[in-house]
Write a protein that holds these residues in place. Sequence first.
Motif, PDB file in Angstrom:
ATOM      1  N   LEU A 185      14.314 -11.615  -3.317  1.00  0.00           N
ATOM      2  CA  LEU A 185      13.116 -10.921  -3.781  1.00  0.00           C
ATOM      3  C   LEU A 185      13.417  -9.431  -3.955  1.00  0.00           C
ATOM      4  O   LEU A 185      13.892  -8.778  -3.024  1.00  0.00           O
ATOM      5  N   HIS A 186      13.138  -8.913  -5.140  1.00  0.00           N
ATOM      6  CA  HIS A 186      13.130  -7.469  -5.362  1.00  0.00           C
ATOM      7  C   HIS A 186      11.680  -7.019  -5.224  1.00  0.00           C
ATOM      8  O   HIS A 186      10.806  -7.513  -5.956  1.00  0.00           O
ATOM      9  N   VAL A 187      11.433  -6.112  -4.321  1.00  0.00           N
ATOM     10  CA  VAL A 187      10.061  -5.736  -3.992  1.00  0.00           C
ATOM     11  C   VAL A 187       9.785  -4.307  -4.437  1.00  0.00           C
ATOM     12  O   VAL A 187      10.363  -3.353  -3.900  1.00  0.00           O
ATOM     13  N   LYS A 188       8.924  -4.166  -5.418  1.00  0.00           N
ATOM     14  CA  LYS A 188       8.435  -2.850  -5.832  1.00  0.00           C
ATOM     15  C   LYS A 188       7.043  -3.008  -6.393  1.00  0.00           C
ATOM     16  O   LYS A 188       6.739  -3.979  -7.085  1.00  0.00           O
ATOM     17  N   ASP A 189       6.187  -2.064  -6.074  1.00  0.00           N
ATOM     18  CA  ASP A 189       4.825  -2.072  -6.589  1.00  0.00           C
ATOM     19  C   ASP A 189       4.768  -1.199  -7.840  1.00  0.00           C
ATOM     20  O   ASP A 189       5.683  -0.388  -8.099  1.00  0.00           O
ATOM     21  N   PHE A 190       3.680  -1.338  -8.597  1.00  0.00           N
ATOM     22  CA  PHE A 190       3.612  -0.648  -9.890  1.00  0.00           C
ATOM     23  C   PHE A 190       2.166  -0.471 -10.325  1.00  0.00           C
ATOM     24  O   PHE A 190       1.256  -1.178  -9.887  1.00  0.00           O
ATOM     25  N   HIS A 191       1.990   0.504 -11.196  1.00  0.00           N
ATOM     26  CA  HIS A 191       0.728   0.696 -11.910  1.00  0.00           C
ATOM     27  C   HIS A 191       0.988   0.456 -13.392  1.00  0.00           C
ATOM     28  O   HIS A 191       1.952   0.989 -13.953  1.00  0.00           O
ATOM     29  N   PHE A 192       0.124  -0.317 -14.049  1.00  0.00           N
ATOM     30  CA  PHE A 192       0.158  -0.468 -15.502  1.00  0.00           C
ATOM     31  C   PHE A 192      -1.154   0.102 -16.010  1.00  0.00           C
ATOM     32  O   PHE A 192      -2.210  -0.525 -15.913  1.00  0.00           O
ATOM     33  N   CYS A 206       4.882   2.762  -7.714  1.00  0.00           N
ATOM     34  CA  CYS A 206       4.030   3.395  -6.715  1.00  0.00           C
ATOM     35  C   CYS A 206       4.391   2.785  -5.365  1.00  0.00           C
ATOM     36  O   CYS A 206       5.076   1.759  -5.300  1.00  0.00           O
ATOM     37  N   PRO A 207       3.950   3.389  -4.264  1.00  0.00           N
ATOM     38  CA  PRO A 207       4.235   2.809  -2.947  1.00  0.00           C
ATOM     39  C   PRO A 207       3.619   1.415  -2.807  1.00  0.00           C
ATOM     40  O   PRO A 207       2.573   1.112  -3.396  1.00  0.00           O
ATOM     41  N   GLU A 210      -0.290  -0.054  -3.061  1.00  0.00           N
ATOM     42  CA  GLU A 210      -1.152   0.863  -3.798  1.00  0.00           C
ATOM     43  C   GLU A 210      -1.259   0.514  -5.281  1.00  0.00           C
ATOM     44  O   GLU A 210      -1.942   1.223  -6.020  1.00  0.00           O
ATOM     45  N   GLY A 211      -0.587  -0.568  -5.710  1.00  0.00           N
ATOM     46  CA  GLY A 211      -0.574  -0.880  -7.130  1.00  0.00           C
ATOM     47  C   GLY A 211      -1.061  -2.276  -7.442  1.00  0.00           C
ATOM     48  O   GLY A 211      -1.938  -2.810  -6.762  1.00  0.00           O
ATOM     49  N   GLN A 212      -0.470  -2.879  -8.464  1.00  0.00           N
ATOM     50  CA  GLN A 212      -0.961  -4.147  -9.003  1.00  0.00           C
ATOM     51  C   GLN A 212      -0.053  -5.337  -8.696  1.00  0.00           C
ATOM     52  O   GLN A 212      -0.267  -6.431  -9.214  1.00  0.00           O
ATOM     53  N   LEU A 213       0.955  -5.130  -7.852  1.00  0.00           N
ATOM     54  CA  LEU A 213       1.775  -6.256  -7.416  1.00  0.00           C
ATOM     55  C   LEU A 213       0.954  -7.143  -6.481  1.00  0.00           C
ATOM     56  O   LEU A 213       0.455  -6.664  -5.459  1.00  0.00           O
ATOM     57  N   GLU A 234      13.101  -1.776  -3.998  1.00  0.00           N
ATOM     58  CA  GLU A 234      13.498  -0.923  -5.114  1.00  0.00           C
ATOM     59  C   GLU A 234      12.344   0.043  -5.419  1.00  0.00           C
ATOM     60  O   GLU A 234      11.240  -0.146  -4.920  1.00  0.00           O
ATOM     61  N   HIS A 235      12.617   1.039  -6.248  1.00  0.00           N
ATOM     62  CA  HIS A 235      11.561   1.967  -6.676  1.00  0.00           C
ATOM     63  C   HIS A 235      11.606   2.147  -8.186  1.00  0.00           C
ATOM     64  O   HIS A 235      12.688   2.140  -8.796  1.00  0.00           O
ATOM     65  N   TRP A 236      10.431   2.339  -8.766  1.00  0.00           N
ATOM     66  CA  TRP A 236      10.283   2.871 -10.121  1.00  0.00           C
ATOM     67  C   TRP A 236       9.619   4.238  -9.980  1.00  0.00           C
ATOM     68  O   TRP A 236       8.450   4.414 -10.330  1.00  0.00           O
ATOM     69  N   LEU A 237      10.327   5.173  -9.446  1.00  0.00           N
ATOM     70  CA  LEU A 237       9.778   6.515  -9.224  1.00  0.00           C
ATOM     71  C   LEU A 237      10.146   7.411 -10.387  1.00  0.00           C
ATOM     72  O   LEU A 237      11.323   7.699 -10.612  1.00  0.00           O
ATOM     73  N   PRO A 238       9.160   7.909 -11.151  1.00  0.00           N
ATOM     74  CA  PRO A 238       9.479   8.849 -12.224  1.00  0.00           C
ATOM     75  C   PRO A 238      10.009  10.165 -11.659  1.00  0.00           C
ATOM     76  O   PRO A 238       9.665  10.566 -10.542  1.00  0.00           O
ATOM     77  N   TRP A 239      10.844  10.838 -12.422  1.00  0.00           N
ATOM     78  CA  TRP A 239      11.323  12.168 -12.053  1.00  0.00           C
ATOM     79  C   TRP A 239      10.131  13.107 -11.896  1.00  0.00           C
ATOM     80  O   TRP A 239       9.210  13.107 -12.716  1.00  0.00           O
TER      81      TRP A 239
END
Length: 266
Positions: A185-192, A206-207, A210-213, A234-239
């Motif tokens: 499992l790759h675990v990361k939350d996100f906002h769309f 996002c942490p 706090e998102g839509q996962l 994992e993270h999808w953290l924008p710069w």
Amino acid sequence: MRIGLSTYAFFWRGSDRVEDPMSLEAMLEETAALGGDVFQICDYPAIENFDDARLTQLRTQAERLGVRLELGTRGVAPDHLDRYLELAERLDVSLLRSMLYRDADRPSTEAAIRRLASILPRLRRQHVTLALETYEQVSVEDLMTVVDSLDDPHIGVCLDPANCVAALALPEAVIAHTADRVVNLHVKDFHFTRAPGWVGFQLIGCPLGEGQLPFDAMLERVDPVSRGISLVIEHWLPWQTDAATTCRLESEWTRHNLHFLRSHTA
């Protein structure tokens, strides 16, 4: 079940955007210091050029720290997977994550099945499980055709529902379709959400929580605890505005997400 970090949790701190990028060894040390059980070296091609001494040192370091190593690459070309299975043998790795496509090499479903069938004997001999990741470039239906056709416990799914949102696949549907074959499992939350100005949309991290996962539903359906599946953050953290701010936030997300996983899997 193991909980740990991917190199993607160090995406910015290990990049050339910072003055002093973290080494792989430093990432491993931090994983252990934070109580991680596993460290997945994922999409980190520099490891292909590590000499025997450095590979031995990395394996010894992981053993000393009590952290299990996993590997990750892209593609299913037999010669490429052979190279990573060599690395897996040297690092005592039993989980190798990959994707069906690698750069311009985009095999058909039938070709992917043939390639993976040719590598299966080595996977069995080495007791290595190959985890093929869900992502937007390959439909979940095609991915599952490959996995189900091979029907072997040494080839399964690396589930990351967030990746498939870009292909307009609902996370709940991806989870339901793959759950029985998940081995990682790759675990990361996100906002769309809509982009600023309401022109288009943005899919960013996002942490956890706090998102839509649909995290709780994913855990209930996959049941990683009883099945012994590793959960890799994992993270999808924008710069952010600068390196210091970005690195600080990346570190904060990591600590938050580890705490979140432990509190939801205890």
